[in-house]
Design a protein around this motif. Structure first.
Motif, short mmCIF file in Angstrom:
data_model
loop_
_atom_site.label_atom_id
_atom_site.label_comp_id
_atom_site.label_asym_id
_atom_site.label_seq_id
_atom_site.Cartn_x
_atom_site.Cartn_y
_atom_site.Cartn_z
N ARG A 150 0.86 -1.25 0.13
CA ARG A 150 0.09 0.22 -0.24
C ARG A 150 0.75 0.68 -0.24
O ARG A 150 0.99 1.84 -0.88
N LEU A 151 2.12 1.23 1.30
CA LEU A 151 2.67 2.36 0.94
C LEU A 151 3.97 2.54 -0.30
O LEU A 151 3.97 3.86 -0.88
N GLU A 152 4.05 1.43 -0.42
CA GLU A 152 4.57 1.49 -2.57
C GLU A 152 3.98 2.54 -3.32
O GLU A 152 4.58 3.05 -4.02
N VAL A 153 2.20 2.26 -3.82
CA VAL A 153 1.54 2.80 -4.32
C VAL A 153 1.63 4.30 -4.52
O VAL A 153 1.25 4.59 -4.94
N ALA A 154 1.43 4.53 -2.72
CA ALA A 154 1.26 5.66 -2.43
C ALA A 154 2.26 7.01 -2.34
O ALA A 154 2.50 7.30 -2.63
N GLY A 155 3.52 5.85 -2.97
CA GLY A 155 4.59 6.27 -3.86
C GLY A 155 5.78 7.26 -2.82
O GLY A 155 6.48 8.17 -2.73
N LEU A 156 5.19 5.96 -1.57
CA LEU A 156 6.08 6.72 -0.09
C LEU A 156 7.70 5.86 0.31
O LEU A 156 7.63 5.06 -0.20
N ASP A 157 8.20 6.64 0.33
CA ASP A 157 9.73 5.61 0.95
C ASP A 157 9.24 5.19 2.58
O ASP A 157 9.05 6.08 3.36
N PHE A 158 9.47 3.82 2.68
CA PHE A 158 9.32 3.09 3.95
C PHE A 158 10.78 2.02 3.81
O PHE A 158 11.59 1.78 2.96
N ARG A 159 10.34 1.97 5.03
CA ARG A 159 11.28 0.40 5.01
C ARG A 159 10.94 -0.86 6.06
O ARG A 159 10.29 -0.63 6.92
N VAL A 160 10.65 -2.41 5.60
CA VAL A 160 9.58 -2.29 6.29
C VAL A 160 11.27 -3.60 6.73
O VAL A 160 11.99 -4.26 7.13
N CYS A 161 10.63 -3.81 8.70
CA CYS A 161 11.94 -4.33 9.53
C CYS A 161 10.74 -5.66 10.46
O CYS A 161 10.12 -6.05 9.96
N GLU A 162 11.85 -6.20 10.75
CA GLU A 162 11.38 -7.49 11.63
C GLU A 162 10.48 -7.44 12.61
O GLU A 162 9.39 -8.05 12.86
N ASP A 163 10.80 -6.70 13.26
CA ASP A 163 10.30 -5.85 14.32
C ASP A 163 10.56 -5.01 15.20
O ASP A 163 11.29 -4.26 14.40
N VAL A 164 9.73 -4.40 16.87
CA VAL A 164 10.03 -3.13 16.78
C VAL A 164 11.78 -2.98 17.30
O VAL A 164 11.59 -1.52 17.61
N ASP A 165 11.67 -3.65 18.07
CA ASP A 165 13.82 -3.49 18.00
C ASP A 165 14.35 -2.98 16.99
O ASP A 165 15.33 -2.12 16.86
#
Length: 412
Positions: free
Chosen positions: A368-383
């Motif tokens: 969804r964020l990719e389609v919105a054109g946003l930069d983001f990072r997928v992380c394994e957990d909150v740490d």
């Protein structure tokens, strides 16, 4: 209205005792507060227990898609000015959880009860409330919840003829239609940011016209009712025309709207608006929501958002860029397993923020964020997500079970 205060029967006492024992076992086993299992056990032994426990109370029921836990807390604080209160403060809002909460309130005068939207009519029949607060209706848990107009119809039919004073948001057409079957309604101009579930008339299906803050149907004439209470900026406008300042520690316009509704409810019980609003100021967080927690050298502010309307309100609370934002979404039973609602949220409001994504459905959110054109990072957990952010504040937005996961992990 509050019924008699006769002592509980032997059967009811046994049910309460058994329920408390089951809850204690659940807590000892690390399975949460035990309120739901305790209530289920109690109701199994005495199916009429909820009505019996509410018999000596003046009860307020609070229902909505968003904001009911916070509003329940605000009303409870206001009514404590008039006497002791029992409330399901942690949000266990189905009959079992409500039963558990009331079982601990034998000395209370008032019961302030959050109720899941689908159970409102049934609980109202059982507890004979003095007041019912209806805040909003919007899409939520799409896999198992009724379509919003169907839910409004259940409210309309189930509450028709109720003895309760219904305090309802006039700015939500679905709520207005549901409440308009009730004999006594106090209408509040509480506002409505999310309008995508209320473009058609709930009465006839025609297209609603929305000039300014007003709304109405050109086909059948159903329209916004005249209000006696209103949220005006940082003030609650009371029926006598006096504007009382809202000074909350809870952030955002939505919580001011919750406070306006709460003041209207408190007035039914004789609590003056000034007294009610001053008592609401003591509320800093609600079941962990809005708490700021230190974790791994950062300050995490915890924000709950469960559906598109909730996310829209939450985005208005977060600090501007470059404050990092951590998003976490699950799709377990308590959340609803359908994540298609993610496509109804305008994530472009997060443009410029460093974004990290975690949770069971992090990949759904990433698409969804990719389609919105946003930069983001997928992380394994909150740490991993927190460690990737610079020192300072992080805004954390999570849906229901993801929020609970985070609270357990970071010790809140």
């Amino acid at each position: 209205m509050a019924g008699n205060s006769e002592p509980l029967s032997a059967r009811a006492k046994l049910a309460v005792t058994a329920g408390k024992a089951a809850a204690a076992v659940s807590r000892a086993a690390g399975r949460g507060s035990g309120s739901v299992i305790g209530g289920r056990v109690a109701l199994k032994l005495d199916p009429d227990l909820l009505a019996r426990l509410a018999g000596h109370l003046d009860v307020v029921l609070v229902s909505a898609t968003n904001g009911k836990t916070t509003t329940t807390r605000l009303i409870a604080e206001a009514l404590r000015a008039a006497g002791p209160v029992v409330s399901n403060a942690l949000g266990a809002n189905m009959p079992a959880g409500i039963t558990s909460a009331l079982a601990g309130g034998s000395d209370a005068r008032y019961g302030v009860i959050e109720v899941d939207e689908k159970y409102l009519a049934g609980v109202a029949r059982d507890v004979h409330p003095k007041a019912i607060a209806l805040l909003n209706l919007s899409r939520d848990q799409l896999d198992r919840a009724a379509e919003t107009r169907m839910l409004a119809e259940k409210w309309r039919e189930g509450l028709s003829g109720t003895d309760a004073v219904v305090v309802a948001n006039a700015d939500d057409p679905l709520v207005a239609w549901a409440a308009s079957s009730c004999p006594t309604v106090v209408w509040v101009a509480a506002g409505q940011e999310w309008k995508d579930d209320a473009w058609s008339c709930p009465a006839c299906g025609g297209v609603l016209q929305r000039p300014g803050d007003d709304w109405g149907c050109g086909d059948c004439g159903f329209r916004r009712p005249p209000t006696t209470w209103a949220l005006k900026g940082d003030y609650v406008l009371a029926p006598d025309g006096v504007a009382w300042p809202i000074q909350l520690q809870l952030p955002g316009r939505a919580n001011k709207a919750n406070a306006a509704t709460s003041a209207a409810v408190a007035a039914i019980f004789g609590v003056h608006p000034q007294t009610a609003l001053e008592r609401m100021y003591a509320v800093q967080a609600v079941a962990g929501r809005y708490d700021v927690v230190q974790y791994l050298g950062r300050d995490l502010r915890l924000l709950l958002a469960k559906n598109p309307a909730g996310w829209l309100e939450t985005f208005s609370l977060i600090d501007g860029p470059p404050t990092p934002v951590l998003l976490s979404v699950n799709a377990r039973g308590a959340d609803g397993t359908d994540t298609s609602w993610l496509w109804d949220v305008d994530y472009t409001r997060l443009a410029g923020h460093p974004i990290c994504v975690i949770g069971d459905r992090k990949l759904d959110l990433a698409v969804r964020l990719e389609v919105a054109g946003l930069d983001f990072r997928v992380c394994e957990d909150v740490d991993e997500a927190v460690n990737s952010a610079p020192a300072g504040k992080i805004e954390v937005i999570a849906n229901y079970t993801a929020f609970q996961d985070l609270r357990r992990r970071i010790g809140n």
